[in-house]
Design a protein around this motif. Structure first.
Motif, PDB file in Angstrom:
ATOM      1  N   PRO A 143       0.802  -1.233   0.000  1.00  0.00           N
ATOM      2  CA  PRO A 143       0.000   0.000   0.000  1.00  0.00           C
ATOM      3  C   PRO A 143       0.835   1.284   0.000  1.00  0.00           C
ATOM      4  O   PRO A 143       0.364   2.323  -0.459  1.00  0.00           O
ATOM      5  N   ALA A 144       2.061   1.231   0.482  1.00  0.00           N
ATOM      6  CA  ALA A 144       2.920   2.417   0.514  1.00  0.00           C
ATOM      7  C   ALA A 144       3.344   2.858  -0.877  1.00  0.00           C
ATOM      8  O   ALA A 144       3.864   3.969  -1.047  1.00  0.00           O
ATOM      9  N   PHE A 145       3.127   1.993  -1.887  1.00  0.00           N
ATOM     10  CA  PHE A 145       3.548   2.314  -3.252  1.00  0.00           C
ATOM     11  C   PHE A 145       2.361   2.362  -4.212  1.00  0.00           C
ATOM     12  O   PHE A 145       2.538   2.304  -5.425  1.00  0.00           O
ATOM     13  N   SER A 146       1.170   2.476  -3.669  1.00  0.00           N
ATOM     14  CA  SER A 146      -0.041   2.552  -4.483  1.00  0.00           C
ATOM     15  C   SER A 146      -0.225   3.966  -5.046  1.00  0.00           C
ATOM     16  O   SER A 146       0.470   4.904  -4.656  1.00  0.00           O
ATOM     17  N   ASP A 147      -1.179   4.122  -5.955  1.00  0.00           N
ATOM     18  CA  ASP A 147      -1.471   5.445  -6.508  1.00  0.00           C
ATOM     19  C   ASP A 147      -1.946   6.406  -5.415  1.00  0.00           C
ATOM     20  O   ASP A 147      -1.618   7.594  -5.425  1.00  0.00           O
TER      21      ASP A 147
END
Length: 509
Positions: A143-147
């Protein structure tokens, strides 16, 4: 009489000792020779071609690693022997696109990662965790690299990109060339440190290196030495006696710094819900996939290197190759300046939508100057042979796709040694008349492939696009003549990256 017997006994003992020494010397010479003959002519992989010296005496390839030339030697071996090359008695390198799926992909049992003797990897890090932990780590970290996360992180990242532009303006006023590798490193390390710990490393603010950056450079150069130590125990013992305490102290000091930064971010948060890495990672607390403090510390340390060094490398390579290719630099620069009326308009979203040519310049740089140029090794598990590119590969074999060899091969790319961004444009992929129509683009996997591909790919792509667009929009760049062969550099796991001297001139409006 007793003295005579003692003399005879002493001579016999001396004879026995000499005899034992001769036997030991003979075995020391004979065993490697016998092993070499076995590796060359009787080994299960004997039918796969490769450099005979590497196959017979694998330490010779390790020496190439210590010298920083082994990856070039692997590339040359693929040119000579083809798509499948035996690079060690039990190791095979591939460059066929299908190998990505067969080795790293979904739909089959995972081939576990393989690390050379002498390299100790922390199982608490996602990159070297077992399959069960990897699934848990990835679920907590993704989730830390999601849009959504990128939208929250963009303002934090823009602070450092704008500071880079400010520093380059100051440099431009001197009229002297500057090292762009240095500036890209400062930028990416500062912003990743802020995303990981809420604390910049002050590289851009102070214009100087720090212990973290210096340690990474030293670590990369030491890696091949550690591999050599793993294959030569006596050498390992000598090195441990000479420098063991220094290495242990350096590692302890580094981990003390990492632990302090992580604990400060975890337990003394000054800004809640800022959307950085740690913010998202800690949202897993109380869930089955939560990360412990030790795992948070280990993975934040990993992200500092993986999330900064590789991006800085790509930006350095892209800058160099565009400066070496005037038409590409001109076209990319004009595209950026025509797309935006002011620097403030340059955002993640707009850069990706409005700059197709600059995007293919970065893609071509990823091909010609891949941040990770070597092969990421996997081990064939115990059991029946595994099918890789139609070959039956037996258990205990180490297999990999060698990035640089695959990307530089004429079997995969037309005019493979040249920087030609146009090969990635849509018309080259759809028009049979294009000389690049038959390029095997699926051989190009700079972020790896499958369930263990790069978790930070989304962030890295946005970051490199934003930084490059800002630099091209603000400055005219000229390569210093002494850096005309900058790409001919040593590789110690990662590229050595000597100074990339560029004359930076503020654009005229």
């Amino acid at each position: 009489m007793a003295g005579f017997l003692q003399q005879i006994g002493g001579e016999l003992k001396q004879y026995e000792i000499s005899h034992l020494i001769l036997i030991a010397v003979f075995l020391c010479i004979a065993y490697p020779c016998i092993r070499a003959i076995y590796n060359l002519y009787f080994h299960p992989l004997r039918h796969i071609p490769g450099p005979p010296l590497w196959i017979a005496f694998p330490v010779t390839r390790t020496i190439g690693m210590v010298r920083g030339v082994a990856e070039y030697q692997v590339r040359e071996a693929h040119v000579k022997y083809g798509e499948v090359v035996r690079v060690a008695p039990n190791a095979i390198s591939f460059i066929n696109p299908q190998a990505w799926k067969d080795i790293y992909g979904h739909g089959h049992a995972e081939l576990p990662k393989h690390y050379p003797k002498g390299i100790n990897m922390d199982p608490k890090k996602i990159i070297s965790s077992n399959a069960a932990d990897h699934f848990r780590f990835r679920r907590a970290m993704l989730p830390a690299f999601s849009d959504k996360a990128l939208a929250q992180q963009e303002p934090l990242i823009r602070v450092y990109v704008d500071l880079l532009v400010e520093r380059l303006r100051e440099v431009s006023e001197t009229g002297r060339p500057t090292d762009m590798v240095r500036w890209y490193n400062f930028t990416t390390f500062d912003l990743i440190a802020d995303l990981a710990y809420g604390t910049p490393l002050q590289g851009l603010a102070e214009g100087k290196s720090n212990a973290w950056l210096d340690n990474i450079s030293k670590l990369m150069k030491h890696m091949p030495v550690l591999v050599l130590v793993g294959t030569a125990p006596l050498l390992g013992l000598i090195l441990r006696l000479v420098a063991g305490s220094k290495v242990r102290n350096a590692q302890a000091n580094h981990m003390a710094l990492v632990t302090k930064l992580a604990h400060d971010r975890i337990y003394h948060r000054k800004q809640a819900d800022r959307g950085d890495f740690m913010d998202y990672f800690m949202r897993s607390r109380g869930q089955p996939h939560e990360l412990s403090d030790a795992e948070l510390i280990a993975n934040s340390d990993l992200l500092m290197v993986a999330g900064s060094e590789t991006t800085a490398t790509l930006l350095s390579g892209a800058t160099y190759w565009m400066l070496k290719t005037p038409h590409a630099l001109k076209k990319a620069t004009e595209e950026v300046r025509n797309a935006f009326k002011s620097g403030d308009e340059i955002t993640f979203h707009e850069v990706r939508n409005r700059l197709p040519y600059m995007a293919v310049c970065l893609e071509e740089a990823l091909r010609l100057f891949p941040p990770v140029p070597l092969g990421l090794s996997r081990s064939v598990p115990k059991g029946p042979p595994v099918q890789i590119v139609g070959l039956e590969i037996p258990e205990k074999t180490t297999v990999s796709v060698h990035h640089m060899s695959a990307y530089h091969s004429e079997l995969n790319f037309h005019r493979a040694q040249e920087f030609i961004p146009e090969r990635w444009l849509p018309e080259s992929t759809t028009n049979p008349a294009s000389p690049f129509y038959n390029d095997r683009r699926d051989a190009h996997r700079p972020f790896s492939f499958g369930p263990r591909d790069c978790i930070g790919r989304n962030l890295a792509i946005h970051e490199m696009h934003l930084i490059m667009a800002k630099v091209l929009w603000n400055f005219d760049l000229t390569l210093d003549e002494k850096c005309r062969d900058w790409h001919n550099q040593k590789i110690f796991g990662l590229w050595e990256k000597p100074p990339l001297e560029v004359l930076v001139k503020q654009r005229e409006f």
